[in-house]
Design an enzyme around this catalytic site. Structure first.
Site, short mmCIF file in Angstrom:
data_model
loop_
_atom_site.label_atom_id
_atom_site.label_comp_id
_atom_site.label_asym_id
_atom_site.label_seq_id
_atom_site.Cartn_x
_atom_site.Cartn_y
_atom_site.Cartn_z
N HIS A 141 43.88 54.84 40.17
CA HIS A 141 43.91 53.77 39.15
C HIS A 141 42.84 53.91 38.07
CE1 HIS A 141 46.85 50.93 41.01
NE2 HIS A 141 46.56 51.64 42.08
N ASP A 199 38.40 53.13 30.60
CA ASP A 199 39.19 52.30 31.52
C ASP A 199 40.49 53.04 31.83
OD1 ASP A 199 39.81 50.02 32.97
OD2 ASP A 199 39.32 48.65 31.33
P1 ADQ Z 1 40.33 46.65 36.91
O1 ADQ Z 1 39.14 47.45 36.54
O2 ADQ Z 1 40.13 45.59 37.86
O3 ADQ Z 1 41.49 47.60 37.46
P2 ADQ Z 1 42.21 45.58 34.82
O4 ADQ Z 1 43.27 46.59 34.71
O5 ADQ Z 1 41.81 45.02 33.51
O6 ADQ Z 1 40.86 46.10 35.49
O7 ADQ Z 1 42.74 44.42 35.73
C1 ADQ Z 1 41.99 43.31 35.95
C2 ADQ Z 1 42.88 42.23 36.57
O8 ADQ Z 1 42.03 41.25 37.08
C3 ADQ Z 1 43.80 41.57 35.56
O9 ADQ Z 1 45.00 41.19 36.17
C4 ADQ Z 1 42.99 40.35 35.12
O10 ADQ Z 1 43.81 39.24 34.79
C5 ADQ Z 1 42.22 40.05 36.37
N1 ADQ Z 1 40.92 39.49 35.98
C6 ADQ Z 1 39.96 40.07 35.26
N2 ADQ Z 1 38.94 39.22 35.08
C7 ADQ Z 1 39.28 38.08 35.69
C8 ADQ Z 1 38.66 36.81 35.86
N3 ADQ Z 1 37.47 36.54 35.33
N4 ADQ Z 1 39.32 35.90 36.56
C9 ADQ Z 1 40.53 36.17 37.10
N5 ADQ Z 1 41.16 37.32 36.95
C10 ADQ Z 1 40.54 38.27 36.27
C11 ADQ Z 1 41.61 48.97 37.81
C12 ADQ Z 1 41.27 49.94 36.69
C13 ADQ Z 1 42.08 49.62 35.47
C14 ADQ Z 1 43.58 49.62 35.81
C15 ADQ Z 1 43.85 48.79 37.02
C16 ADQ Z 1 45.27 48.96 37.51
O11 ADQ Z 1 39.90 49.90 36.38
O12 ADQ Z 1 41.85 50.55 34.43
O13 ADQ Z 1 44.29 49.11 34.72
O14 ADQ Z 1 42.99 49.13 38.10
O15 ADQ Z 1 45.55 50.27 37.69
#
Ligand code: ADQ
Length: 742
Positions: free
Chosen positions: A444, A650
């Site tokens: 991921h 990311d």
């Molecule tokens: P993450 O680094 O966790 O994922 P991201 O893809 O942005 O990052 O997903 C975050 C998720 O958590 C989103 O669904 C968002 O809504 C939720 N989230 C973030 N902050 C939040 C908050 N304060 N309260 C509630 N929910 C929150 C990792 C990789 C990414 C990749 C994903 C999926 O780092 O690059 O996109 O996995 O593969």
């Protein structure tokens, strides 16, 4: 369970109490009316009796009164008082002075009462209370030649009227008490055992029909039978509708251009995998049970892996094996660590793996997050490679593999999707014991350049662990290229660049891009508008809302984003007081120093910038350091004028896709880091280099002044790309590719 019973009990008591109150009011009003009528009647009888008495007495007195024979009048009075059992009699002259009165006569306190009667020449009565008794005094004017010359007062004891009214009230109260007991008892029994039981029975029956545990027929008690019948019909139509949706989805399977939905994925899985169950292995679990004030609650942790995989599991069912990190996780799972989730509507099995604090420290905090995470992200944070962490990492990977192998003892050709960098060694461990298993691994996070990965002391072991998989998925082609370069550098193997595969140890592994996405259409799509009070509750009244949503992770570029805003407010003072950046930041990996320091840096930058520009009414940055639910986030996405994703690096970034999915109005602008995988998919975004505050500020200015038509054009483009390549399609393509490999 106990809380539910208490709540139901309260409801029953509430209904019973309401009914009792209604009965009390009705009986009370009835008693009041009865008492009033009785009083009126008794009083009127007393009045007419007094009148008759007074008239006949006046006839006897008037001749004597004319001759001023006071003693005769006194005699007549005494005789009358004793013969008629009166409380008193009195004769008064025309100035109200007593001529002859019986002993201790109770008269109104106001002495003018008698003279008033004479002045008006109208007989009148009044009630007088004395020594706990009630008397009725009736005064009649006396005449001589039609001239009022005096008055006669007849006083009768009227206490019996009070007593009679008292008896009415007492009788009614006793009746009321009796009625209340009978009535309350009856209602309690009716509500508790008839309505409540029947409704609970019907709800249970309806739930099992909805979950497909029984046929379409909803049953209830005989009382509710007609209703249950109607509901059964509705359920049947629902079932038919589901069936035809599933048929339609099946027919659409091969039509590439129709959108992917949960239903279509389900049909696809059925067609492709027949009845082979799906297993997912990941470090993080989709539902965490924790104790909050002695009550066990569950929450969905913030993070991309859960956001992506959960909808797939909901659609396909199967088993998800993950580390049980919640303090109430053991209590809520069975002896094997299993439970059905989602808690509200179970669709698949979550199997929790238990880790010791030492394992968590070494495997999770240490090797995964303090070594691999900074190794794979170019965020200029130095990876820490510690031998003891690596050993724990190896051990825990072994534990995950063993758990899976036990689960699939009796499953032929199991399909397993291993998630992320925490479990890099698992594919080879699985393949060693179960060569028939079909293993896909999805990475991921970004895959760095070969030179960068080269610094890892255990790079070879990691790569060989991953090469146990049949298929390795990355978000972008660039990450696949980097992976192939790394393998070519480190592992003795044959690389087939035409098919992007690696032959190693007589096993072929394919590397392919599968850009991860979100469930859209689905919960991401709002059916109703956002709650307008959300911003008011956060004290935000600015004209324009800028929004950031991230885990508090140093790859997310939050301070850089703040500096972009600072640049904007310096360069364009007209935005001061007009824009607010709301940053939702959920704490993450709290036991690592780097994350604590990062959280402090974000807070300090917020304070500094707010100190520089803020006024009493306005703050440029509002920092919310907590996790929000997906529904709350959707409201904010819909209210934002600009969503800022400024990751330094990311893998994909799902916040960017969630923002686009939430904008049914096709308004709003996405400012997106060129270093996030999402920048390849979301062509309508304004791309920036997050290291440049100037560039971020310029993009913000462009976003804030962008005409609506331009916003629509860009947003539409982004929404189309998220809809066309949503998480259902992502998993379908991953599974299809995997299942076709052999
Ligand atoms: P993450 O680094 O966790 O994922 P991201 O893809 O942005 O990052 O997903 C975050 C998720 O958590 C989103 O669904 C968002 O809504 C939720 N989230 C973030 N902050 C939040 C908050 N304060 N309260 C509630 N929910 C929150 C990792 C990789 C990414 C990749 C994903 C999926 O780092 O690059 O996109 O996995 O593969």
């Amino acid at each position: 369970m106990f809380a539910g019973t208490m709540r139901r009990m309260r409801q029953v008591l509430f209904v019973t109490g309401g009914a009792v109150l209604a009965v009390t009011v009705i009986v009370g009003l009835f008693a009041l009316n009865q008492a009033n009528q009785e009083q009126l009647e008794l009083t009127s009888r007393l009045q007419s009796r007094s009148q008759v008495l007074a008239d006949s007495l006046a006839e006897s007195i008037e001749p004597s009164y004319n001759t001023k024979a006071t003693s005769t009048v006194q005699r007549v009075i005494d005789r009358f008082v004793s013969s008629e059992r009166l409380a008193g009699l009195g004769v008064f002259d025309n100035s109200g002075i007593a001529v002859a009165v019986s002993e201790d006569i109770p008269l109104p306190e106001d002495a003018r009462f008698i003279t008033d009667v004479m002045d008006s020449d109208e007989p009148q009565g009044a009630f007088v209370r004395r020594d706990g008794e009630t008397y009725y005094t009736f005064v009649l004017p006396l005449h001589e030649n039609e001239r009022v010359v005096g008055a006669l007062a007849v006083v009768q004891n009227a206490t019996y009227i009070d007593e009679s009214i008292g008896t009415i009230w007492r009788d009614n109260l006793i009746r009321l008490l009796f009625q209340v007991i009978v009535f309350a008892g009856a209602i309690f029994v009716l509500v508790r055992w008839v309505f409540h039981r029947s409704i609970s029975k019907m709800v249970k029956s309806l739930q099992s029909v909805r979950k497909g545990e029984k046929s379409d027929t909803v049953s209830g008690s005989s009382f509710f039978e007609p209703l249950a019948g109607e509901i059964s019909k509705v359920t049947k139509s629902l079932h038919q509708a589901r069936h035809s949706a599933s048929e339609e989805a099946r027919m659409r399977l091969e039509k590439i251009d129709s959108p992917w939905t949960a239903e279509r994925l389900k049909e696809f899985i059925k067609a492709y995998l027949k009845d082979r169950p799906i297993f997912v292995l990941s470090n993080g679990e989709p539902y965490v049970n924790a104790k909050v004030k002695n009550k066990i609650e569950w929450r969905v942790p913030a993070g991309g892996v859960v956001t992506a995989i959960e909808p797939v599991m909901e659609a396909c069912g199967g088993t998800w094996i993950a580390y049980g990190s919640g303090d109430a996780d053991k209590e809520t799972a069975d002896a094997e660590g299993k439970l059905k989730v989602p808690p509200d509507e179970p669709k698949y099995t979550l199997k929790r793996v238990w880790l010791t604090p030492q394992e968590v420290k070494g495997y999770y905090n240490g090797f995964s997050n303090d070594a691999l995470w900074p190794l794979c992200h170019m965020a200029h944070v130095r990876p820490q490679f510690r031998k003891e962490d690596w050993l724990e990492y190896r051990k825990v990977n072994g534990l995950f593999a063993k758990t899976f192998l036990e689960e699939v003892r009796h499953v032929e050709r199991p399909i397993v999707l291993v998630q992320d960098y925490h479990l890099a060694l698992v594919p080879a461990l699985i393949k060693k014991s179960r060569p028939d298993a079909q293993v896909a691994m999805f990475w991921h996070i970004p895959w760095p350049s070969a030179a960068q990965f080269n610094i890892c002391p255990w790079r070879k072991e990691l790569l060989e662990g991953m090469l146990g998989a049949d298929l390795i998925g990355f978000h972008t082609q660039q990450y696949c290229n980097n992976f192939m370069d790394t393998v070519a550098n480190e592992v003795e193997s044959r690389i087939d660049l035409e098919h992007f595969s690696v032959f190693h140890d007589d096993h072929q592994t394919f590397a392919k891009p599968f850009p991860v996405s979100i469930a859209y259409p689905g919960s991401a799509e709002a059916t109703e508008g956002p709650d307008p009070d959300v911003l008011e509750n956060l004290g935000i009244r600015s004209k324009n809302l800028l929004l950031g949503v991230d885990r508090l992770d140093y790859i997310k570029g939050i301070p850089e984003r703040f500096r972009g805003l600072e640049f904007l407010l310096d360069a364009y003072p007209q935005y001061r007081g007009k824009v607010t950046l709301l940053q939702i930041a959920s704490p993450t990996r709290g036991s690592l120093d780097k994350y604590g320091e990062y959280a402090n840096l974000v807070a300090a930058e917020t304070e500094r910038i707010n100190g520089k520009f803020g006024t009493r009414e306005w703050k440029p940055i509002v920092l919310e350091r907590r996790s929000y639910s997906h529904a709350e986030l959707r409201d904010l996405y819909q209210l934002a004028d600009v969503c800022l994703v400024t990751s330094l690096h990311d893998g994909m970034n799902l916040v960017a896709k969630e923002f686009a999915a939430a904008r049914g109005d096709e308004a709003g602008v996405l400012v997106l880091s060129q270093f996030a995988g999402a920048s390849r998919d979301l062509k309508g975004a304004l791309l920036i280099n997050p290291y440049s505050a100037e560039e971020t500020s310029a993009a913000l200015h462009t976003a804030l002044t962008m005409p609506k038509t331009e916003q629509h054009k860009r947003m539409k483009m982004m929404r189309t790309s998220v809809r066309d390549y949503n998480i259902y399609r992502w998993s379908a393509e991953l599974i299809k590719t995997l299942s076709q490999l052999g």
